[in-house]
Design an enzyme around this catalytic site. Structure first.
Site, short mmCIF file in Angstrom:
data_model
loop_
_atom_site.label_atom_id
_atom_site.label_comp_id
_atom_site.label_asym_id
_atom_site.label_seq_id
_atom_site.Cartn_x
_atom_site.Cartn_y
_atom_site.Cartn_z
N GLY A 96 0.82 -1.20 0.00
CA GLY A 96 0.00 0.00 0.00
C GLY A 96 0.86 1.26 0.00
N ARG A 140 7.33 1.75 1.13
CA ARG A 140 7.67 0.33 1.26
C ARG A 140 8.15 -0.22 -0.08
NH1 ARG A 140 3.65 -2.50 5.61
NH2 ARG A 140 4.74 -1.64 7.38
N ARG A 177 2.63 11.72 -8.29
CA ARG A 177 1.92 11.72 -6.99
C ARG A 177 2.66 10.94 -5.90
NH1 ARG A 177 -4.02 12.84 -7.03
NH2 ARG A 177 -4.41 13.75 -9.04
N ARG A 210 -0.59 -8.30 -4.15
CA ARG A 210 -0.65 -7.25 -3.13
C ARG A 210 0.00 -7.77 -1.87
NH1 ARG A 210 -2.71 -3.78 0.49
NH2 ARG A 210 -4.20 -4.54 2.02
N GLY A 221 0.12 -6.50 1.99
CA GLY A 221 -0.44 -5.43 2.81
C GLY A 221 -0.71 -5.88 4.23
N SER A 222 -1.45 -5.03 4.95
CA SER A 222 -1.79 -5.36 6.33
C SER A 222 -3.30 -5.53 6.46
CB SER A 222 -1.28 -4.27 7.28
OG SER A 222 -1.93 -3.06 6.97
N GLU A 243 -9.29 -5.64 5.34
CA GLU A 243 -8.37 -4.68 4.72
C GLU A 243 -9.20 -3.83 3.77
OE1 GLU A 243 -9.00 -5.90 1.42
OE2 GLU A 243 -6.90 -5.99 0.89
N MET A 244 -8.56 -3.12 2.83
CA MET A 244 -9.36 -2.15 2.08
C MET A 244 -9.09 -2.13 0.56
SD MET A 244 -9.30 0.98 4.85
CE MET A 244 -10.78 1.73 4.21
N GLU A 245 -8.45 -3.17 0.02
CA GLU A 245 -8.04 -3.09 -1.38
C GLU A 245 -8.33 -4.31 -2.26
OE1 GLU A 245 -5.88 -2.36 1.19
OE2 GLU A 245 -5.89 -0.18 1.00
N ASP A 269 -3.37 -5.71 13.46
CA ASP A 269 -4.15 -5.44 14.66
C ASP A 269 -5.23 -6.51 14.79
OD1 ASP A 269 -4.98 -4.00 12.23
OD2 ASP A 269 -6.69 -3.29 13.37
N ARG A 317 6.89 -5.83 14.02
CA ARG A 317 6.21 -5.43 12.78
C ARG A 317 7.18 -5.52 11.60
NH1 ARG A 317 3.35 -1.32 15.50
NH2 ARG A 317 4.82 0.28 14.89
N1 ADE Z 1 -5.77 -2.74 7.67
C1 ADE Z 1 -5.14 -3.07 8.80
N2 ADE Z 1 -5.97 -3.01 9.85
C2 ADE Z 1 -7.17 -2.64 9.36
C3 ADE Z 1 -8.42 -2.40 9.94
N3 ADE Z 1 -8.60 -2.55 11.24
N4 ADE Z 1 -9.42 -2.02 9.13
C4 ADE Z 1 -9.23 -1.87 7.82
N5 ADE Z 1 -8.08 -2.08 7.22
C5 ADE Z 1 -7.05 -2.47 7.97
#
Ligand code: ADE
Length: 237
Positions: A21, A25, A44, A88, A90-91, A182-184, A207, A220
């Site tokens: 993301g 990184r 950007r 991807r 990511g976290s 996550e969001m992607e 988390d 981490r």
């Molecule tokens: N990515 C990492 N932690 C998240 C969370 N709590 N909500 C959405 N995306 C995340």
């Protein structure tokens, strides 16, 4: 040929791209793990680099946060730069007690309430799947390195700061079988389907929304290194 958001020339970008993301990184991965790397994008500050890992040409580029952002960058990579595979890295936030911070997750599918797929081409699916062949490469890479990998369905959310009653992890796990958020990935998987390409997501739990377990910067870093190593091995397989 440049696109609106990417100044790379055709041929600058490898057939396989790792997408964290955070663009910094991407810079770190290129500087630490790739040989003879060069930067192909600064537009950007969404940095992208190409280099060699174990003799294979690989690119790494930031995706930004959220589905609109990864939607733009991954579409341009697949469609305009003829990229074949995107992994991807990511976290994610864990929705179950036993999926702890620093654990690794391979997203076999992503559930979402996002309108990304519907708006893009009318696709009504609320669950989209990652590529099986790419997943097999990720699994083999993890196994070779002796790293445990959790596999399952994830939730791709449009909102990080939800009102508590709108994001009840136990309910999303029970009703939708999503083990983390996550969001992607949902937008990435849709773009792969739409363009006939391959994508998957390898995630590190950052988390835990059930146990509220804390993370330390050192751990981490270590867990992120494990994810990068698997991603690079799979990308160069
Ligand atoms: N990515 C990492 N932690 C998240 C969370 N709590 N909500 C959405 N995306 C995340």
């Amino acid at each position: 040929m440049a696109t609106t958001h990417n100044e790379a020339k055709i041929g600058d970008i490898a057939k396989t791209v790792l997408m964290p993301g955070d663009p910094l990184r991407a810079k770190y991965i290129a500087e630490t793990f790739l040989d003879h790397s060069f930067q192909f994008n600064t537009v950007r500050n969404m940095f992208g680099y190409t280099g060699f890992y174990q003799g294979q040409k690989i690119s790494v580029m930031g995706s930004g946060m959220g589905m609109p952002s990864i939607g733009i960058y991954s579409y341009e990579l697949f469609h305009y730069y003829d990229v074949d595979r995107i992994i991807r890295i990511g976290s994610a936030g864990s929705y179950i007690k036993d999926l702890n911070v620093y654990d690794l997750v391979l997203a076999e599918s992503a559930w979402s309430q996002s309108t990304y797929a519907k708006v893009q081409n009318g696709c009504e699916a609320s669950v989209l799947y990652s590529d099986k062949e790419l997943n097999a490469a990720v699994e083999e890479a993890a196994e070779n390195r002796g790293y445990a990998l959790n596999k399952g369905r994830i939730y791709s959310s449009d909102v990080f700061y939800c009102a508590p009653e709108m994001e009840v992890p136990q309910a999303i796990y029970a009703e939708r079988t999503c083990i983390c958020v996550e969001m992607e990935s949902f937008a990435l998987f849709h773009n792969a389907n739409f363009t006939g390409k391959k994508a998957t997501s390898l995630l590190t739990i950052s988390d835990n929304l059930i146990t509220h377990e804390e993370t330390s910067p050192k751990e981490r870093e270590k867990s992120f290194t494990r994810m990068m190593a698997i991603g690079l091995d799979a990308a160069s397989a």
